[in-house]
Design an enzyme around this catalytic site. Structure first.
Site, short mmCIF file in Angstrom:
data_model
loop_
_atom_site.label_atom_id
_atom_site.label_comp_id
_atom_site.label_asym_id
_atom_site.label_seq_id
_atom_site.Cartn_x
_atom_site.Cartn_y
_atom_site.Cartn_z
N LYS A 107 0.81 -1.22 0.00
CA LYS A 107 0.00 0.00 0.00
C LYS A 107 0.84 1.28 0.00
O LYS A 107 0.37 2.33 -0.39
CB LYS A 107 -0.96 -0.01 1.20
CG LYS A 107 -2.03 -1.08 1.08
CD LYS A 107 -3.39 -0.49 1.12
CE LYS A 107 -4.54 -1.44 0.85
NZ LYS A 107 -4.43 -2.82 1.33
N SER A 148 -8.33 0.99 9.13
CA SER A 148 -7.76 0.47 10.37
C SER A 148 -6.53 -0.35 10.03
O SER A 148 -5.95 -0.99 10.88
CB SER A 148 -8.79 -0.38 11.10
OG SER A 148 -9.22 -1.41 10.24
N SER A 193 1.31 -9.94 -0.44
CA SER A 193 0.93 -8.52 -0.37
C SER A 193 1.28 -7.83 0.93
O SER A 193 1.41 -6.60 0.95
CB SER A 193 -0.57 -8.38 -0.66
OG SER A 193 -1.31 -9.20 0.21
N GLU A 247 -9.81 -14.10 -3.40
CA GLU A 247 -10.49 -13.41 -2.31
C GLU A 247 -10.93 -14.42 -1.26
O GLU A 247 -10.98 -15.62 -1.51
CB GLU A 247 -11.66 -12.54 -2.82
CG GLU A 247 -12.70 -13.26 -3.64
CD GLU A 247 -13.74 -12.30 -4.22
OE1 GLU A 247 -13.80 -11.13 -3.83
OE2 GLU A 247 -14.52 -12.76 -5.06
N ASP A 283 -17.37 -11.29 -3.35
CA ASP A 283 -18.14 -10.28 -4.08
C ASP A 283 -17.50 -9.91 -5.42
O ASP A 283 -18.21 -9.56 -6.36
CB ASP A 283 -18.32 -9.03 -3.23
CG ASP A 283 -17.00 -8.44 -2.82
OD1 ASP A 283 -16.25 -9.11 -2.08
OD2 ASP A 283 -16.68 -7.32 -3.25
N GLY A 311 -16.25 -13.87 1.45
CA GLY A 311 -16.68 -12.65 0.76
C GLY A 311 -16.26 -12.66 -0.69
O GLY A 311 -15.30 -12.00 -1.07
C1 LIG Z 1 -5.19 -3.84 1.08
C2 LIG Z 1 -4.58 -5.19 1.05
C3 LIG Z 1 -5.00 -6.16 0.09
C4 LIG Z 1 -6.13 -5.93 -0.88
O1 LIG Z 1 -5.84 -4.86 -1.77
P1 LIG Z 1 -7.03 -4.24 -2.64
O2 LIG Z 1 -6.38 -3.21 -3.50
O3 LIG Z 1 -8.03 -3.65 -1.69
O4 LIG Z 1 -7.63 -5.36 -3.42
C5 LIG Z 1 -4.33 -7.37 0.07
N1 LIG Z 1 -3.35 -7.65 0.95
C6 LIG Z 1 -2.94 -6.76 1.87
C7 LIG Z 1 -1.85 -7.16 2.81
C8 LIG Z 1 -3.55 -5.49 1.95
O5 LIG Z 1 -3.13 -4.63 2.88
#
Ligand SMILES: *Cc1c(COP(=O)(O)O)cnc(C)c1O
Length: 326
Positions: free
Chosen positions: A59, A84, A310, A210, A216, A214
Protein backbone atom coordinates in the site's frame (compact mmCIF):
# COMPACT_ATOMS: atom_id res chain seq x y z
CA UNK A 1 -14.48 -1.91 -26.23
CA UNK A 2 -16.07 1.54 -26.52
CA UNK A 3 -14.10 4.67 -25.68
CA UNK A 4 -17.02 5.65 -23.50
CA UNK A 5 -16.42 2.72 -21.16
CA UNK A 6 -12.62 3.07 -21.03
CA UNK A 7 -12.61 6.85 -20.55
CA UNK A 8 -10.93 7.87 -17.31
CA UNK A 9 -9.65 4.41 -16.48
CA UNK A 10 -5.98 4.04 -15.48
CA UNK A 11 -3.61 2.66 -18.14
CA UNK A 12 -0.32 0.73 -18.34
CA UNK A 13 1.46 4.05 -18.96
CA UNK A 14 0.11 5.32 -15.61
CA UNK A 15 1.81 2.35 -13.91
CA UNK A 16 5.11 3.15 -15.63
CA UNK A 17 4.82 6.80 -14.55
CA UNK A 18 4.09 5.69 -10.98
CA UNK A 19 7.21 3.49 -11.03
CA UNK A 20 9.33 6.55 -11.89
CA UNK A 21 7.69 8.60 -9.11
CA UNK A 22 8.21 6.05 -6.33
CA UNK A 23 11.76 5.10 -7.38
CA UNK A 24 14.13 5.72 -4.48
CA UNK A 25 11.19 6.02 -2.02
CA UNK A 26 9.54 2.58 -2.07
CA UNK A 27 11.70 -0.54 -1.83
CA UNK A 28 12.25 -2.66 -4.91
CA UNK A 29 11.23 -5.75 -2.94
CA UNK A 30 12.98 -9.11 -3.39
CA UNK A 31 11.68 -11.94 -5.56
CA UNK A 32 12.14 -15.29 -3.80
CA UNK A 33 11.65 -18.91 -4.75
CA UNK A 34 11.97 -22.31 -3.10
CA UNK A 35 12.91 -25.61 -4.75
CA UNK A 36 10.80 -27.50 -2.23
CA UNK A 37 7.72 -25.36 -2.81
CA UNK A 38 8.22 -25.84 -6.57
CA UNK A 39 8.29 -29.60 -6.05
CA UNK A 40 5.15 -29.54 -3.90
CA UNK A 41 3.22 -27.46 -6.44
CA UNK A 42 4.71 -28.94 -9.60
CA UNK A 43 5.33 -25.47 -11.02
CA UNK A 44 8.17 -22.93 -11.10
CA UNK A 45 7.01 -20.26 -8.67
CA UNK A 46 8.35 -16.78 -7.93
CA UNK A 47 7.14 -14.76 -4.94
CA UNK A 48 7.14 -10.94 -5.03
CA UNK A 49 7.65 -10.07 -1.38
CA UNK A 50 5.63 -6.97 -0.54
CA UNK A 51 5.59 -8.07 3.09
CA UNK A 52 9.11 -6.62 2.99
CA UNK A 53 7.88 -3.31 1.52
CA UNK A 54 8.07 -0.16 3.66
CA UNK A 55 5.23 -0.18 6.27
CA UNK A 56 4.94 -3.94 5.63
CA UNK A 57 2.61 -3.93 2.63
CA UNK A 58 2.34 -2.85 -1.03
CA UNK A 59 0.00 0.00 0.00
CA UNK A 60 2.99 2.33 0.40
CA UNK A 61 3.36 2.29 -3.40
CA UNK A 62 -0.10 3.66 -4.13
CA UNK A 63 -0.05 6.12 -1.25
CA UNK A 64 3.30 7.61 -2.25
CA UNK A 65 2.33 7.82 -5.91
CA UNK A 66 -0.99 9.52 -5.16
CA UNK A 67 0.40 11.96 -2.61
CA UNK A 68 3.30 12.98 -4.84
CA UNK A 69 0.71 14.15 -7.42
CA UNK A 70 -1.01 16.52 -4.97
CA UNK A 71 -0.97 20.21 -5.98
CA UNK A 72 0.90 22.68 -3.72
CA UNK A 73 -2.47 23.74 -2.22
CA UNK A 74 -3.46 20.14 -1.50
CA UNK A 75 -0.07 19.48 0.06
CA UNK A 76 -0.34 22.46 2.39
CA UNK A 77 -3.84 21.59 3.58
CA UNK A 78 -3.17 17.86 4.04
CA UNK A 79 -4.67 14.44 3.39
CA UNK A 80 -7.31 12.42 5.21
CA UNK A 81 -7.74 8.64 4.98
CA UNK A 82 -9.95 6.17 6.81
CA UNK A 83 -8.55 2.73 7.44
CA UNK A 84 -7.76 0.47 10.37
CA UNK A 85 -5.10 -1.30 8.39
CA UNK A 86 -2.26 -1.06 5.93
CA UNK A 87 -3.56 1.93 3.97
CA UNK A 88 -3.45 4.02 7.18
CA UNK A 89 0.20 3.28 7.85
CA UNK A 90 1.11 3.79 4.19
CA UNK A 91 -0.57 7.20 3.96
CA UNK A 92 0.92 8.27 7.28
CA UNK A 93 4.52 7.49 6.25
CA UNK A 94 4.27 8.65 2.63
CA UNK A 95 2.69 11.95 3.72
CA UNK A 96 5.38 12.52 6.34
CA UNK A 97 8.11 11.99 3.75
CA UNK A 98 6.45 14.44 1.38
CA UNK A 99 5.88 17.03 4.13
CA UNK A 100 2.09 16.67 3.91
CA UNK A 101 0.02 16.68 7.13
CA UNK A 102 -2.00 13.45 7.43
CA UNK A 103 -5.17 12.73 9.40
CA UNK A 104 -6.18 9.08 9.71
CA UNK A 105 -9.68 8.09 10.87
CA UNK A 106 -9.43 4.80 12.82
CA UNK A 107 -11.97 2.89 14.92
CA UNK A 108 -11.57 2.77 18.74
CA UNK A 109 -11.16 -1.00 18.52
CA UNK A 110 -8.39 -0.94 15.87
CA UNK A 111 -5.38 -3.06 16.92
CA UNK A 112 -3.20 -1.00 19.25
CA UNK A 113 -0.09 -1.85 17.23
CA UNK A 114 -1.62 -0.41 14.07
CA UNK A 115 -2.71 2.79 15.81
CA UNK A 116 0.76 3.14 17.35
CA UNK A 117 2.49 2.59 13.99
CA UNK A 118 0.24 5.11 12.27
CA UNK A 119 1.04 7.72 14.93
CA UNK A 120 4.75 6.86 14.93
CA UNK A 121 4.93 7.55 11.18
CA UNK A 122 3.64 11.05 11.93
CA UNK A 123 -0.10 10.95 11.18
CA UNK A 124 -2.76 12.47 13.43
CA UNK A 125 -5.22 9.75 14.43
CA UNK A 126 -8.91 10.60 14.87
CA UNK A 127 -10.88 7.79 16.55
CA UNK A 128 -14.50 6.83 15.97
CA UNK A 129 -16.95 4.18 17.10
CA UNK A 130 -17.39 1.72 14.23
CA UNK A 131 -20.76 0.53 15.54
CA UNK A 132 -22.47 3.91 15.89
CA UNK A 133 -20.54 6.28 13.62
CA UNK A 134 -19.96 6.38 9.86
CA UNK A 135 -16.29 6.73 8.96
CA UNK A 136 -17.04 7.97 5.47
CA UNK A 137 -19.14 10.79 6.90
CA UNK A 138 -16.39 11.63 9.41
CA UNK A 139 -13.76 11.64 6.67
CA UNK A 140 -15.90 13.84 4.42
CA UNK A 141 -16.61 16.24 7.29
CA UNK A 142 -12.88 16.55 8.04
CA UNK A 143 -12.18 17.05 4.35
CA UNK A 144 -14.77 19.82 4.18
CA UNK A 145 -14.01 21.70 7.40
CA UNK A 146 -10.21 21.44 7.22
CA UNK A 147 -9.86 21.53 3.42
CA UNK A 148 -8.21 18.09 3.39
CA UNK A 149 -8.08 15.80 0.36
CA UNK A 150 -9.67 12.40 0.95
CA UNK A 151 -7.50 9.53 -0.32
CA UNK A 152 -9.45 6.26 -0.69
CA UNK A 153 -7.70 2.88 -0.32
CA UNK A 154 -8.43 1.40 -3.76
CA UNK A 155 -10.88 3.31 -5.93
CA UNK A 156 -8.49 6.02 -7.16
CA UNK A 157 -6.42 6.06 -10.40
CA UNK A 158 -3.14 7.07 -8.74
CA UNK A 159 -3.54 4.45 -6.00
CA UNK A 160 -4.20 1.75 -8.63
CA UNK A 161 -1.23 2.84 -10.77
CA UNK A 162 1.04 2.76 -7.72
CA UNK A 163 -0.11 -0.72 -6.69
CA UNK A 164 0.64 -1.95 -10.22
CA UNK A 165 4.34 -1.17 -9.79
CA UNK A 166 4.89 -4.33 -7.71
CA UNK A 167 3.96 -6.56 -10.68
CA UNK A 168 5.84 -4.26 -13.07
CA UNK A 169 9.02 -4.86 -11.06
CA UNK A 170 8.31 -8.58 -10.96
CA UNK A 171 7.99 -8.84 -14.77
CA UNK A 172 11.08 -6.65 -15.24
CA UNK A 173 13.04 -9.01 -13.03
CA UNK A 174 11.83 -12.47 -14.14
CA UNK A 175 10.39 -11.83 -17.61
CA UNK A 176 6.96 -13.02 -18.71
CA UNK A 177 4.92 -15.46 -16.63
CA UNK A 178 2.27 -18.04 -17.53
CA UNK A 179 0.10 -17.15 -14.52
CA UNK A 180 0.04 -14.69 -11.63
CA UNK A 181 -1.91 -14.93 -8.33
CA UNK A 182 -2.99 -11.76 -6.55
CA UNK A 183 -4.83 -11.12 -3.23
CA UNK A 184 -8.09 -9.21 -3.71
CA UNK A 185 -10.02 -6.85 -1.43
CA UNK A 186 -11.37 -3.79 -3.24
CA UNK A 187 -9.32 -4.95 -6.26
CA UNK A 188 -6.97 -1.95 -6.56
CA UNK A 189 -3.95 -4.28 -6.46
CA UNK A 190 -5.46 -6.70 -8.99
CA UNK A 191 -6.37 -3.78 -11.26
CA UNK A 192 -2.86 -2.29 -11.18
CA UNK A 193 -1.37 -5.75 -11.67
CA UNK A 194 -3.59 -6.28 -14.72
CA UNK A 195 -2.30 -3.04 -16.25
CA UNK A 196 1.31 -4.05 -15.57
CA UNK A 197 0.70 -7.45 -17.18
CA UNK A 198 -0.80 -5.79 -20.27
CA UNK A 199 2.47 -3.86 -20.64
CA UNK A 200 5.04 -6.56 -19.90
CA UNK A 201 3.42 -10.02 -20.00
CA UNK A 202 0.22 -9.87 -22.08
CA UNK A 203 -0.21 -13.66 -22.21
CA UNK A 204 -0.11 -14.02 -18.42
CA UNK A 205 -3.24 -15.61 -17.00
CA UNK A 206 -4.33 -13.45 -14.06
CA UNK A 207 -5.94 -14.93 -10.95
CA UNK A 208 -7.49 -12.82 -8.20
CA UNK A 209 -7.94 -14.59 -4.87
CA UNK A 210 -10.49 -13.41 -2.31
CA UNK A 211 -11.67 -14.87 1.01
CA UNK A 212 -14.32 -17.54 0.61
CA UNK A 213 -16.52 -15.67 3.10
CA UNK A 214 -16.68 -12.65 0.76
CA UNK A 215 -16.58 -13.57 -2.94
CA UNK A 216 -18.14 -10.28 -4.08
CA UNK A 217 -15.53 -9.61 -6.80
CA UNK A 218 -16.16 -12.96 -8.46
CA UNK A 219 -19.90 -12.32 -8.34
CA UNK A 220 -19.50 -8.73 -9.55
CA UNK A 221 -17.50 -9.73 -12.64
CA UNK A 222 -19.89 -12.57 -13.36
CA UNK A 223 -23.05 -10.49 -12.96
CA UNK A 224 -21.69 -7.40 -14.69
CA UNK A 225 -22.46 -5.06 -11.78
CA UNK A 226 -20.79 -4.22 -8.47
CA UNK A 227 -22.26 -6.60 -5.88
CA UNK A 228 -22.39 -5.39 -2.25
CA UNK A 229 -22.10 -7.80 0.67
CA UNK A 230 -21.98 -7.61 4.47
CA UNK A 231 -18.48 -7.35 5.98
CA UNK A 232 -17.15 -10.90 5.55
CA UNK A 233 -15.89 -12.82 8.56
CA UNK A 234 -12.41 -13.94 7.61
CA UNK A 235 -8.86 -13.96 8.94
CA UNK A 236 -7.95 -11.87 5.89
CA UNK A 237 -8.61 -8.48 7.49
CA UNK A 238 -7.08 -6.65 4.54
CA UNK A 239 -9.73 -8.11 2.25
CA UNK A 240 -12.85 -7.47 4.35
CA UNK A 241 -14.26 -5.10 1.76
CA UNK A 242 -17.99 -4.94 1.11
CA UNK A 243 -17.69 -3.99 -2.55
CA UNK A 244 -15.02 -3.56 -5.19
CA UNK A 245 -13.99 -0.21 -6.66
CA UNK A 246 -15.65 1.23 -9.77
CA UNK A 247 -12.32 1.81 -11.53
CA UNK A 248 -11.13 -1.77 -10.91
CA UNK A 249 -14.55 -2.99 -12.07
CA UNK A 250 -14.17 -0.98 -15.29
CA UNK A 251 -10.67 -2.28 -16.04
CA UNK A 252 -11.26 -5.90 -15.01
CA UNK A 253 -14.57 -6.16 -16.90
CA UNK A 254 -12.71 -5.61 -20.19
CA UNK A 255 -11.00 -9.00 -19.91
CA UNK A 256 -12.08 -10.66 -16.66
CA UNK A 257 -9.40 -12.52 -14.69
CA UNK A 258 -10.14 -15.83 -13.01
CA UNK A 259 -11.33 -15.28 -9.43
CA UNK A 260 -10.64 -17.97 -6.84
CA UNK A 261 -11.42 -18.11 -3.13
CA UNK A 262 -9.53 -19.34 -0.07
CA UNK A 263 -10.78 -20.51 3.33
CA UNK A 264 -9.22 -19.39 6.62
CA UNK A 265 -7.66 -22.85 7.07
CA UNK A 266 -6.03 -22.58 3.62
CA UNK A 267 -4.64 -19.18 4.54
CA UNK A 268 -3.06 -20.53 7.73
CA UNK A 269 -1.57 -23.43 5.75
CA UNK A 270 -0.01 -20.93 3.35
CA UNK A 271 1.27 -18.89 6.32
CA UNK A 272 2.97 -22.06 7.55
CA UNK A 273 4.54 -22.69 4.13
CA UNK A 274 5.90 -19.13 3.98
CA UNK A 275 7.48 -19.45 7.42
CA UNK A 276 8.89 -22.93 6.81
CA UNK A 277 10.29 -22.71 3.28
CA UNK A 278 10.79 -18.98 2.62
CA UNK A 279 11.43 -17.74 6.17
CA UNK A 280 8.79 -15.08 5.67
CA UNK A 281 6.24 -13.68 8.12
CA UNK A 282 3.11 -13.13 6.02
CA UNK A 283 -0.25 -11.85 7.29
CA UNK A 284 -3.38 -13.89 6.42
CA UNK A 285 -4.45 -11.50 3.63
CA UNK A 286 -0.96 -11.78 2.14
CA UNK A 287 -1.44 -15.56 1.95
CA UNK A 288 -4.40 -15.41 -0.45
CA UNK A 289 -2.21 -15.69 -3.56
CA UNK A 290 -0.39 -18.85 -2.48
CA UNK A 291 -3.63 -20.42 -1.21
CA UNK A 292 -5.23 -19.77 -4.61
CA UNK A 293 -2.24 -21.18 -6.47
CA UNK A 294 -2.40 -24.34 -4.39
CA UNK A 295 -6.01 -24.87 -5.47
CA UNK A 296 -5.18 -24.26 -9.15
CA UNK A 297 -1.79 -26.02 -9.28
CA UNK A 298 -3.19 -29.11 -11.02
CA UNK A 299 -3.57 -27.27 -14.32
CA UNK A 300 -0.30 -25.30 -14.04
CA UNK A 301 2.16 -28.19 -14.02
CA UNK A 302 5.58 -27.17 -15.25
CA UNK A 303 4.47 -23.56 -15.82
CA UNK A 304 6.13 -20.34 -14.68
CA UNK A 305 3.91 -18.79 -12.02
CA UNK A 306 4.11 -15.62 -9.91
CA UNK A 307 2.53 -14.88 -6.54
CA UNK A 308 2.16 -11.41 -5.02
CA UNK A 309 2.81 -11.67 -1.28
CA UNK A 310 0.93 -8.52 -0.37
CA UNK A 311 1.75 -7.86 3.30
CA UNK A 312 3.25 -9.02 6.57
CA UNK A 313 1.57 -6.99 9.29
CA UNK A 314 0.25 -9.26 12.00
CA UNK A 315 0.50 -9.19 15.74
CA UNK A 316 3.10 -11.84 16.67
CA UNK A 317 1.01 -13.35 19.50
CA UNK A 318 -1.81 -13.87 17.05
CA UNK A 319 0.56 -15.24 14.41
CA UNK A 320 1.98 -17.79 16.84
CA UNK A 321 -1.52 -18.76 17.99
CA UNK A 322 -2.78 -19.36 14.43
CA UNK A 323 0.20 -21.59 13.59
CA UNK A 324 -0.05 -23.47 16.87
CA UNK A 325 -3.77 -24.22 16.46
CA UNK A 326 -3.45 -25.18 12.80
C1 LIG B 1 -5.19 -3.84 1.08
C2 LIG B 1 -4.58 -5.19 1.05
C3 LIG B 1 -5.00 -6.16 0.09
C4 LIG B 1 -6.13 -5.93 -0.88
O1 LIG B 1 -5.84 -4.86 -1.77
P1 LIG B 1 -7.03 -4.24 -2.64
O2 LIG B 1 -6.38 -3.21 -3.50
O3 LIG B 1 -8.03 -3.65 -1.69
O4 LIG B 1 -7.63 -5.36 -3.42
C5 LIG B 1 -4.33 -7.37 0.07
N1 LIG B 1 -3.35 -7.65 0.95
C6 LIG B 1 -2.94 -6.76 1.87
C7 LIG B 1 -1.85 -7.16 2.81
C8 LIG B 1 -3.55 -5.49 1.95
O5 LIG B 1 -3.13 -4.63 2.88
Amino acid sequence: MSTHLSHGLPTPDDVRAAARRIAGHAHRTPVLSSRLVDEQLGARVVFKCENLQRTGAFKFRGAFNALSRFTPEQRRAGVVAFSSGNHAQAVSLAAAELGIPATIVMPYDAPAAKVAATKAYGGEVVRYDRYTEDRVAIGRELARTRGLTLLPPYDHPDIIAGQGTAALELFEEVGTLDALFVPVGGAGLLCGTTLAARALSPGCELHGVEPEAGDDVRRSLREGRIVRIDTPETLADGAQTQFMGELPFGVLSQDPPRILTATDAELVDAMHTFATYLKLVVEPTGCLGLAGLRAAAGRLRGRRVGVIVSGGNIDLERYAGLLRDR
